[in-house]
Design a protein around this motif. Structure first.
Motif, PDB file in Angstrom:
ATOM      1  N   PHE A   1       6.994  -1.737 -61.970  1.00 22.47           N
ATOM      2  CA  PHE A   1       5.814  -2.467 -61.497  1.00 22.47           C
ATOM      3  C   PHE A   1       5.788  -2.416 -59.962  1.00 22.47           C
ATOM      4  O   PHE A   1       4.755  -2.133 -59.347  1.00 22.47           O
ATOM      5  N   ALA A   2       6.936  -2.656 -59.334  1.00 21.04           N
ATOM      6  CA  ALA A   2       7.004  -2.619 -57.867  1.00 21.04           C
ATOM      7  C   ALA A   2       6.615  -1.242 -57.344  1.00 21.04           C
ATOM      8  O   ALA A   2       5.896  -1.114 -56.338  1.00 21.04           O
ATOM      9  N   PHE A   3       7.050  -0.197 -58.037  1.00 19.19           N
ATOM     10  CA  PHE A   3       6.678   1.173 -57.645  1.00 19.19           C
ATOM     11  C   PHE A   3       5.156   1.341 -57.690  1.00 19.19           C
ATOM     12  O   PHE A   3       4.544   1.853 -56.746  1.00 19.19           O
ATOM     13  N   ALA A   4       4.562   0.894 -58.806  1.00 18.34           N
ATOM     14  CA  ALA A   4       3.111   1.068 -58.966  1.00 18.34           C
ATOM     15  C   ALA A   4       2.352   0.324 -57.866  1.00 18.34           C
ATOM     16  O   ALA A   4       1.374   0.834 -57.308  1.00 18.34           O
ATOM     17  N   VAL A   5       2.838  -0.871 -57.529  1.00 19.27           N
ATOM     18  CA  VAL A   5       2.200  -1.668 -56.470  1.00 19.27           C
ATOM     19  C   VAL A   5       2.358  -0.965 -55.121  1.00 19.27           C
ATOM     20  O   VAL A   5       1.414  -0.891 -54.319  1.00 19.27           O
ATOM     21  N   ALA A   6       3.538  -0.405 -54.868  1.00 20.77           N
ATOM     22  CA  ALA A   6       3.781   0.298 -53.601  1.00 20.77           C
ATOM     23  C   ALA A   6       2.873   1.514 -53.477  1.00 20.77           C
ATOM     24  O   ALA A   6       2.306   1.783 -52.411  1.00 20.77           O
ATOM     25  N   GLU A   7       2.740   2.243 -54.584  1.00 20.43           N
ATOM     26  CA  GLU A   7       1.873   3.424 -54.565  1.00 20.43           C
ATOM     27  C   GLU A   7       0.431   3.048 -54.250  1.00 20.43           C
ATOM     28  O   GLU A   7      -0.266   3.722 -53.509  1.00 20.43           O
ATOM     29  N   LYS A   8      -0.005   1.941 -54.869  1.00 16.68           N
ATOM     30  CA  LYS A   8      -1.406   1.530 -54.722  1.00 16.68           C
ATOM     31  C   LYS A   8      -1.703   0.963 -53.333  1.00 16.68           C
ATOM     32  O   LYS A   8      -2.742   1.262 -52.728  1.00 16.68           O
ATOM     33  N   THR A   9      -0.787   0.125 -52.824  1.00 26.57           N
ATOM     34  CA  THR A   9      -1.072  -0.606 -51.586  1.00 26.57           C
ATOM     35  C   THR A   9      -0.515   0.089 -50.345  1.00 26.57           C
ATOM     36  O   THR A   9      -0.943  -0.211 -49.227  1.00 26.57           O
ATOM     37  N   GLY A  10       0.457   0.961 -50.536  1.00 31.56           N
ATOM     38  CA  GLY A  10       1.111   1.595 -49.390  1.00 31.56           C
ATOM     39  C   GLY A  10       2.084   0.661 -48.679  1.00 31.56           C
ATOM     40  O   GLY A  10       2.647   1.007 -47.634  1.00 31.56           O
ATOM     41  N   ALA A  11       2.306  -0.531 -49.238  1.00 34.11           N
ATOM     42  CA  ALA A  11       3.222  -1.496 -48.614  1.00 34.11           C
ATOM     43  C   ALA A  11       4.668  -1.011 -48.732  1.00 34.11           C
ATOM     44  O   ALA A  11       5.023  -0.331 -49.701  1.00 34.11           O
ATOM     45  N   PRO A  12       5.516  -1.364 -47.753  1.00 35.69           N
ATOM     46  CA  PRO A  12       6.938  -0.998 -47.865  1.00 35.69           C
ATOM     47  C   PRO A  12       7.555  -1.652 -49.105  1.00 35.69           C
ATOM     48  O   PRO A  12       7.236  -2.807 -49.410  1.00 35.69           O
ATOM     49  N   ILE A  13       8.414  -0.936 -49.773  1.00 39.62           N
ATOM     50  CA  ILE A  13       8.994  -1.441 -51.027  1.00 39.62           C
ATOM     51  C   ILE A  13       9.741  -2.756 -50.786  1.00 39.62           C
ATOM     52  O   ILE A  13       9.779  -3.631 -51.658  1.00 39.62           O
ATOM     53  N   ALA A  14      10.302  -2.918 -49.583  1.00 34.35           N
ATOM     54  CA  ALA A  14      11.071  -4.134 -49.280  1.00 34.35           C
ATOM     55  C   ALA A  14      10.199  -5.383 -49.257  1.00 34.35           C
ATOM     56  O   ALA A  14      10.706  -6.503 -49.373  1.00 34.35           O
ATOM     57  N   GLU A  15       8.892  -5.206 -49.119  1.00 32.38           N
ATOM     58  CA  GLU A  15       7.992  -6.380 -49.075  1.00 32.38           C
ATOM     59  C   GLU A  15       7.456  -6.759 -50.452  1.00 32.38           C
ATOM     60  O   GLU A  15       6.723  -7.723 -50.602  1.00 32.38           O
ATOM     61  N   ILE A  16       7.817  -5.950 -51.444  1.00 38.74           N
ATOM     62  CA  ILE A  16       7.233  -6.165 -52.776  1.00 38.74           C
ATOM     63  C   ILE A  16       8.229  -6.849 -53.704  1.00 38.74           C
ATOM     64  O   ILE A  16       9.379  -6.422 -53.821  1.00 38.74           O
ATOM     65  N   GLU A  17       7.759  -7.919 -54.325  1.00 35.47           N
ATOM     66  CA  GLU A  17       8.528  -8.580 -55.388  1.00 35.47           C
ATOM     67  C   GLU A  17       7.674  -8.469 -56.638  1.00 35.47           C
ATOM     68  O   GLU A  17       6.543  -8.977 -56.661  1.00 35.47           O
ATOM     69  N   ALA A  18       8.194  -7.788 -57.654  1.00 32.74           N
ATOM     70  CA  ALA A  18       7.389  -7.616 -58.867  1.00 32.74           C
ATOM     71  C   ALA A  18       8.116  -8.222 -60.052  1.00 32.74           C
ATOM     72  O   ALA A  18       9.344  -8.307 -60.063  1.00 32.74           O
ATOM     73  N   LEU A  19       7.347  -8.638 -61.044  1.00 31.24           N
ATOM     74  CA  LEU A  19       7.957  -9.236 -62.236  1.00 31.24           C
ATOM     75  C   LEU A  19       7.273  -8.745 -63.501  1.00 31.24           C
ATOM     76  O   LEU A  19       6.050  -8.831 -63.648  1.00 31.24           O
ATOM     77  N   ALA A  20       8.095  -8.214 -64.400  1.00 29.04           N
ATOM     78  CA  ALA A  20       7.617  -7.881 -65.743  1.00 29.04           C
ATOM     79  C   ALA A  20       8.539  -8.569 -66.741  1.00 29.04           C
ATOM     80  O   ALA A  20       9.764  -8.520 -66.597  1.00 29.04           O
ATOM     81  N   CYS A  21       7.945  -9.224 -67.718  1.00 35.03           N
ATOM     82  CA  CYS A  21       8.718  -9.960 -68.731  1.00 35.03           C
ATOM     83  C   CYS A  21       8.409  -9.387 -70.113  1.00 35.03           C
ATOM     84  O   CYS A  21       7.729  -8.394 -70.253  1.00 35.03           O
ATOM     85  N   GLY A  22       8.937 -10.067 -71.127  1.00 38.91           N
ATOM     86  CA  GLY A  22       8.594  -9.734 -72.506  1.00 38.91           C
ATOM     87  C   GLY A  22       9.379  -8.568 -73.058  1.00 38.91           C
ATOM     88  O   GLY A  22      10.471  -8.241 -72.586  1.00 38.91           O
ATOM     89  N   ALA A  23       8.795  -7.935 -74.074  1.00 36.27           N
ATOM     90  CA  ALA A  23       9.455  -6.832 -74.768  1.00 36.27           C
ATOM     91  C   ALA A  23       9.618  -5.644 -73.828  1.00 36.27           C
ATOM     92  O   ALA A  23       8.799  -5.428 -72.941  1.00 36.27           O
ATOM     93  N   HIS A  24      10.687  -4.873 -74.053  1.00 35.53           N
ATOM     94  CA  HIS A  24      10.909  -3.649 -73.277  1.00 35.53           C
ATOM     95  C   HIS A  24      10.256  -2.508 -74.059  1.00 35.53           C
ATOM     96  O   HIS A  24      10.903  -1.792 -74.804  1.00 35.53           O
ATOM     97  N   GLY A  25       8.941  -2.396 -73.894  1.00 30.08           N
ATOM     98  CA  GLY A  25       8.188  -1.396 -74.662  1.00 30.08           C
ATOM     99  C   GLY A  25       6.707  -1.660 -74.486  1.00 30.08           C
ATOM    100  O   GLY A  25       6.302  -2.317 -73.515  1.00 30.08           O
ATOM    101  N   ASP A  26       5.924  -1.181 -75.423  1.00 30.10           N
ATOM    102  CA  ASP A  26       4.457  -1.288 -75.294  1.00 30.10           C
ATOM    103  C   ASP A  26       3.975  -2.729 -75.180  1.00 30.10           C
ATOM    104  O   ASP A  26       2.913  -2.988 -74.620  1.00 30.10           O
ATOM    105  N   ALA A  27       4.738  -3.666 -75.731  1.00 27.05           N
ATOM    106  CA  ALA A  27       4.316  -5.078 -75.711  1.00 27.05           C
ATOM    107  C   ALA A  27       4.840  -5.813 -74.468  1.00 27.05           C
ATOM    108  O   ALA A  27       4.889  -7.047 -74.433  1.00 27.05           O
ATOM    109  N   MET A  28       5.221  -5.044 -73.458  1.00 29.58           N
ATOM    110  CA  MET A  28       5.700  -5.617 -72.194  1.00 29.58           C
ATOM    111  C   MET A  28       4.646  -6.546 -71.575  1.00 29.58           C
ATOM    112  O   MET A  28       3.449  -6.360 -71.806  1.00 29.58           O
ATOM    113  N   VAL A  29       5.112  -7.525 -70.777  1.00 28.73           N
ATOM    114  CA  VAL A  29       4.172  -8.446 -70.121  1.00 28.73           C
ATOM    115  C   VAL A  29       4.387  -8.423 -68.600  1.00 28.73           C
ATOM    116  O   VAL A  29       5.073  -9.283 -68.036  1.00 28.73           O
TER     117      VAL A  29
END
Ligand code: APR
Length: 311
Positions: A153-181
């Motif tokens: 998720f952090a990678f996708a946000v960095a790609e989209k915004t161009g922000a340095p990776i160190a400034e990004i805090e991302a969170l994904a929860c739930g199942a490790h698969g298609d039902a990810m949250v």
């Protein structure tokens, strides 16, 4: 200097890369074990040659004998079969269940006090199975899912915004698969939630890219699946599990009423330290997020029930 002892079961792509990182970061002496003869010994020897170049302190031994894993502080389980053409998800579930069951039986016999970090997919089911069949307290049986999904998720946000990776805090929860949250409200750039920076469509696209980040890698590689980021995520968790800091990471843990979810292993933010799993952080979720977490848990529960794992 003496180091903690970490056993890595499965000397394949993920296991061997995790072993290499554990050594390079000087976190632990490593025992690499696999069912394939010669594979763990060969990779361990290659890494011991690497040691002469990199000059890291800890050592690694490769083996097919579980007696060599005795007294491990942490056991990382990456053993498993990848999904092959013609194999259904259920076939994979059955095959990897047998592998995880037999691996757990052997590692627990030699390291009954260890913390067990499961990586084999389908993750949420494998961790539950490892906990249930070993009889170990859930505090010491944990899965690596959320750290990796959040990294994607952090990678996708960095790609989209161009922000340095160190400034990004991302969170994904739930199942490790298609039902990810993936959790956009809890995903920030320089402290600002992405929901306040990007359009709804853009956020939805980032969520989609995160959810299918693993599949994107598989499609490019054509054979095999991701291993660098999974290995780095393992090492992130091992580092926390060897410390007393009580780091909060998204990890696959047994839920007992948190978010209204009962008797399912899935990823949520949780404090972990050398005693294992501590307190689950209950985020201030809104109704939509809560519904998504519960729906994700329901898909895992269905898989657990198909294996008759729950009472
Ligand atoms: N005991 C020990 N090792 C085993 C057993 C077993 N019963 N069965 C299989 N293995 C080993 C294989 O011999 C192989 O070396 O597990 C290793 C798996 O390595 P790879 O096929 O390279 O798979 P990898 O990409 O490392 O993924 C491992 O992690 O991320 C998950 O979905 C992934 O479940 C998969 C696991």
């Amino acid at each position: 200097m003496s180091y903690p002892k970490v056993t890595v079961v499965g000397a394949g792509q993920v296991g061997a890369t995790a072993a290499e990182l554990l050594l390079l970061h000087e976190l632990a002496d490593v025992v690499l074990i696999d069912i394939a003869e010669g594979l763990p010994q060969g990779k361990a020897l290659d890494l011991m040659h690497t040691r002469s170049v990199e000059r890291f302190g800890p050592t690694i031994a490769g083996t097919n004998d579980y007696a060599d894993t005795a007294g491990s502080d942490i056991v990382v389980v990456t053993a498993g079969l990848p999904r092959k053409p013609g194999m259904t998800r259920d076939d994979l579930l059955a095959a990897n269940s047998d592998i995880v069951r037999s691996v757990m039986f052997q590692v627990v016999e030699h390291s009954p006090e260890a913390i067990f970090l499961l990586v084999t997919n389908p993750l949420d089911v494998m961790v539950y199975l490892a906990h249930k069949e070993s009889g170990l307290p859930s505090k010491r049986v944990i899965g690596m899912g959320g750290v990796l999904d959040s990294a994607r998720f952090a990678f996708a946000v960095a790609e989209k915004t161009g922000a340095p990776i160190a400034e990004i805090e991302a969170l994904a929860c739930g199942a490790h698969g298609d039902a990810m949250v993936p959790m956009p409200r809890f995903t920030t750039v320089g402290g600002t939630p992405i929901t306040e920076m990007l359009s709804e469509e853009d956020v939805a696209a980032l969520v989609e890219r995160t959810t299918f980040g693993g599949a994107e890698v598989v499609a490019l590689l054509k054979t095999g699946s991701a291993f660098y980021a999974p290995a780095a995520s393992i090492v992130r968790m091992v580092r926390a599990l060897l410390s007393d800091e009580g780091d909060v990471v998204p990890a696959c843990v047994l839920l007992s009423g948190e978010y209204g979810i009962e008797d399912v292993y899935m990823s949520v933010p949780v404090a972990i330290d050398r005693t294992g799993v501590g307190a689950v952080v209950e985020l201030d979720v809104n109704a939509e997020e809560l519904a998504a977490l519960r729906a994700s848990a329901a898909t895992i529960a269905e898989a657990l029930d198909s294996l008759n794992l729950r009472d």
